[in-house]
Design an enzyme around this catalytic site. Structure first.
Site, mmCIF file in Angstrom:
data_model
loop_
_atom_site.group_PDB
_atom_site.id
_atom_site.type_symbol
_atom_site.label_atom_id
_atom_site.label_comp_id
_atom_site.label_asym_id
_atom_site.label_seq_id
_atom_site.Cartn_x
_atom_site.Cartn_y
_atom_site.Cartn_z
ATOM 1 N N TYR A 21 33.548 35.327 28.063
ATOM 2 C CA TYR A 21 34.356 37.170 28.845
ATOM 3 C C TYR A 21 33.682 38.378 28.836
ATOM 4 C CZ TYR A 21 36.456 40.404 31.456
ATOM 5 O OH TYR A 21 37.369 41.306 32.397
ATOM 6 N N PHE A 54 32.756 44.713 41.325
ATOM 7 C CA PHE A 54 33.906 43.902 40.694
ATOM 8 C C PHE A 54 33.580 42.546 41.197
ATOM 9 C CE2 PHE A 54 34.688 47.234 43.182
ATOM 10 C CZ PHE A 54 36.312 48.685 42.299
ATOM 11 N N GLY A 89 38.839 34.796 45.456
ATOM 12 C CA GLY A 89 39.815 36.063 46.802
ATOM 13 C C GLY A 89 39.927 35.483 46.882
ATOM 14 N N SER A 102 56.903 33.025 27.589
ATOM 15 C CA SER A 102 56.330 32.451 26.855
ATOM 16 C C SER A 102 55.920 33.956 25.904
ATOM 17 C CB SER A 102 55.358 31.915 26.293
ATOM 18 O OG SER A 102 55.354 29.857 26.379
ATOM 19 N N ARG A 115 50.370 46.876 24.747
ATOM 20 C CA ARG A 115 48.476 46.910 25.559
ATOM 21 C C ARG A 115 49.368 47.826 26.648
ATOM 22 N NH1 ARG A 115 47.618 44.034 22.322
ATOM 23 N NH2 ARG A 115 46.505 41.633 22.605
HETATM 24 N N1 LIG Z 1 42.402 42.479 36.205
HETATM 25 C C1 LIG Z 1 42.506 42.915 35.273
HETATM 26 O O1 LIG Z 1 42.849 43.939 34.793
HETATM 27 C C2 LIG Z 1 40.953 43.421 34.542
HETATM 28 C C3 LIG Z 1 40.541 44.455 33.814
HETATM 29 C C4 LIG Z 1 39.545 44.649 33.248
HETATM 30 C C5 LIG Z 1 38.606 44.324 34.015
HETATM 31 N N2 LIG Z 1 39.093 43.931 34.690
HETATM 32 C C6 LIG Z 1 37.334 43.233 35.842
HETATM 33 O O2 LIG Z 1 37.424 43.991 37.439
HETATM 34 C C7 LIG Z 1 36.562 42.913 37.829
HETATM 35 C C8 LIG Z 1 38.123 42.230 38.613
HETATM 36 O O3 LIG Z 1 38.821 41.985 38.706
HETATM 37 P P1 LIG Z 1 40.249 40.866 39.161
HETATM 38 O O4 LIG Z 1 41.509 41.349 38.929
HETATM 39 O O5 LIG Z 1 40.393 42.378 40.371
HETATM 40 O O6 LIG Z 1 39.510 40.201 39.510
HETATM 41 P P2 LIG Z 1 39.236 38.859 40.999
HETATM 42 O O7 LIG Z 1 39.256 37.453 40.664
HETATM 43 O O8 LIG Z 1 40.754 38.788 41.920
HETATM 44 O O9 LIG Z 1 38.161 38.922 41.737
HETATM 45 C C9 LIG Z 1 37.011 39.355 41.628
HETATM 46 C C10 LIG Z 1 36.467 38.459 43.253
HETATM 47 O O10 LIG Z 1 35.044 38.240 42.749
HETATM 48 C C11 LIG Z 1 34.794 37.908 43.695
HETATM 49 N N3 LIG Z 1 33.456 36.524 42.675
HETATM 50 C C12 LIG Z 1 33.346 35.949 41.898
HETATM 51 N N4 LIG Z 1 31.899 35.818 41.441
HETATM 52 C C13 LIG Z 1 31.413 36.375 42.915
HETATM 53 C C14 LIG Z 1 30.482 36.016 43.027
HETATM 54 N N5 LIG Z 1 28.943 35.553 42.215
HETATM 55 N N6 LIG Z 1 30.125 35.874 44.061
HETATM 56 C C15 LIG Z 1 30.852 37.023 44.782
HETATM 57 N N7 LIG Z 1 32.032 36.931 44.380
HETATM 58 C C16 LIG Z 1 32.104 36.902 43.882
HETATM 59 C C17 LIG Z 1 35.839 36.360 43.331
HETATM 60 O O11 LIG Z 1 35.829 35.821 44.424
HETATM 61 C C18 LIG Z 1 37.133 37.592 43.731
HETATM 62 O O12 LIG Z 1 37.417 38.031 45.149
HETATM 63 C C19 LIG Z 1 36.522 41.515 37.241
HETATM 64 O O13 LIG Z 1 35.206 42.326 37.992
HETATM 65 C C20 LIG Z 1 37.117 42.099 36.035
HETATM 66 O O14 LIG Z 1 36.129 41.636 35.148
HETATM 67 C C21 LIG Z 1 40.052 43.603 35.190
#
Ligand SMILES: NC(=O)c1ccc[n+]([C@@H]2O[C@H](COP(=O)([O-])OP(=O)(O)OC[C@H]3O[C@@H](n4cnc5c(N)ncnc54)[C@H](O)[C@@H]3O)[C@@H](O)[C@H]2O)c1
Length: 326
Positions: free
Chosen positions: A142, A74, A41, A205, A220
């Site tokens: 994952y 999240f 992040g 791609s 999707r």
């Molecule tokens: N973006 C998508 O399409 C999508 C789809 C399905 C599920 N998700 C889930 O939604 C959530 C958010 O996804 P996103 O796309 O915003 O990802 P992202 O990588 O932008 O956000 C994840 C955040 O978590 C923080 N983080 C990771 N591990 C950490 C820890 N141990 N302690 C503190 N902070 C930590 C990272 O720094 C980051 O800011 C995730 O759990 C992901 O699995 C996302």
């Protein structure tokens, strides 16, 4: 929406989805603390008005106390390909971190949780649209780690009365004001195609064009991140002690890879060249959500389902991020 202001911990609130949800919570009048280790992040992604703690969910007990009304969780690693190459990194962070967070919540008496689960918990679908009753058989570490956390939450609700909602997102897309998507490396289709339109990559791609879909490319379910955020606020209200509610979140409409690329061409005016590539292992032909549970249990109604609108918002954000954008 919640009637009275509350105080929430948002783990991962410096990331894409967490920052948009944090912004929605603030706009609804709640107090928000973001806990994020900035591993994927960005500090500037944390919305103004939120308190920020740079730290790991593994250490959540340092900060979580009974002043919090709930946690929106999240924080996770979420790159499917990386999880295949380095599965232990995913088990340690996603499952180990969530275990520590749940323990900290229990110790602090914080009894409401909304968790970011994923369509990847289902793996190869047995029918379409996918319902929450369908089998879960993730095809990547994952997806397996997110499913494991869902199982942990189910046990926590049954044994200790946690009020929990897991939201299983399909393909999140679009942006909300200054909060948008910038994963590194990027693996999501819409921001990747927009990188072509920005001149940051030569072509997009297309992995396989012989799937059993109308144009042969994968289909999707794209959901606008602001619609997704609204579901989180509804989930906080719907959470019930002792119950773990699981809801899919998607629009119930599928768009193919080619339809997305064509929409990006229309929105940006860029020709967006394509490159044919072989199928990738583990890519199901169609992934579309049934969001009937979210509608019934949360009263959720997406209002930004139009693909052109989703792409337009993502394009506005991508150009804001890119100082040399045309
Ligand atoms: N973006 C998508 O399409 C999508 C789809 C399905 C599920 N998700 C889930 O939604 C959530 C958010 O996804 P996103 O796309 O915003 O990802 P992202 O990588 O932008 O956000 C994840 C955040 O978590 C923080 N983080 C990771 N591990 C950490 C820890 N141990 N302690 C503190 N902070 C930590 C990272 O720094 C980051 O800011 C995730 O759990 C992901 O699995 C996302």
């Amino acid at each position: 929406m919640s009637k009275s202001p509350k105080k929430y911990l948002v783990t991962g609130g410096a990331g894409y989805v967490g920052s948009v949800v944090a912004q929605h919570l603030l706009e609804a009048g709640h107090a928000v603390t973001v806990l994020d280790d900035l591993s994927t992040g960005f500090r500037e992604g944390v919305p103004a008005g939120a308190e920020f703690i740079e730290g790991r969910i593994q250490d959540a007990a340092k900060w979580l106390d009974s002043s919090y009304d709930g946690v929106l969780h999240f924080a996770a690693y979420s790159q499917v390909g990386e999880s295949v190459a380095d599965p232990e990194k995913y088990w340690v962070n996603n499952v180990g971190g969530s275990t520590a967070l749940l323990a900290a919540m229990r110790d602090a008496g914080v009894r409401t949780l909304v968790f970011s689960s994923t369509a990847a918990t289902y793996g190869e679908p047995v029918s379409s649209p996918i319902t929450e009753a369908d089998p879960t058989a993730p095809t990547s570490p994952y997806g397996a780690t997110k499913l494991a956390v869902d199982h942990m939450i189910t046990g926590e609700a049954a044994a200790h009365g946690l009020a929990a909602v897991s939201l299983r997102y399909f393909n999140v897309a679009g942006a909300y004001g200054s909060c948008g998507e910038r994963h590194s490396p990027e693996s999501h289709l819409i921001p990747l195609v927009l990188q072509v339109a920005l001149g940051q990559r030569a072509s997009i791609s297309v992995y396989g064009d012989d799937y059993p879909t109308p144009d042969g490319t994968c289909v999707r379910d794209y959901i606008h991140v602001a619609d997704l955020a609204e579901a989180h606020l509804l989930a906080l209200d719907a959470a019930t002690g002792g119950e773990h509610l699981i809801c899919n979140l998607g629009n119930g409409n599928g768009f193919s890879v080619r339809e997305v690329i064509e929409t990006v061409r229309q929105v940006t005016g860029h020709p967006v060249p394509e490159t044919a590539a072989p199928r990738r292992g583990g890519d199901p032909a169609v992934l579309v959500a049934s969001a009937a549970t979210a509608r019934e249990r949360l009263g959720w109604q997406p209002s930004r389902a139009d693909l052109a609108g989703i792409v337009t918002d993502a394009w506005t954000f991508a150009r804001r991020e890119e100082p040399t954008a045309p």
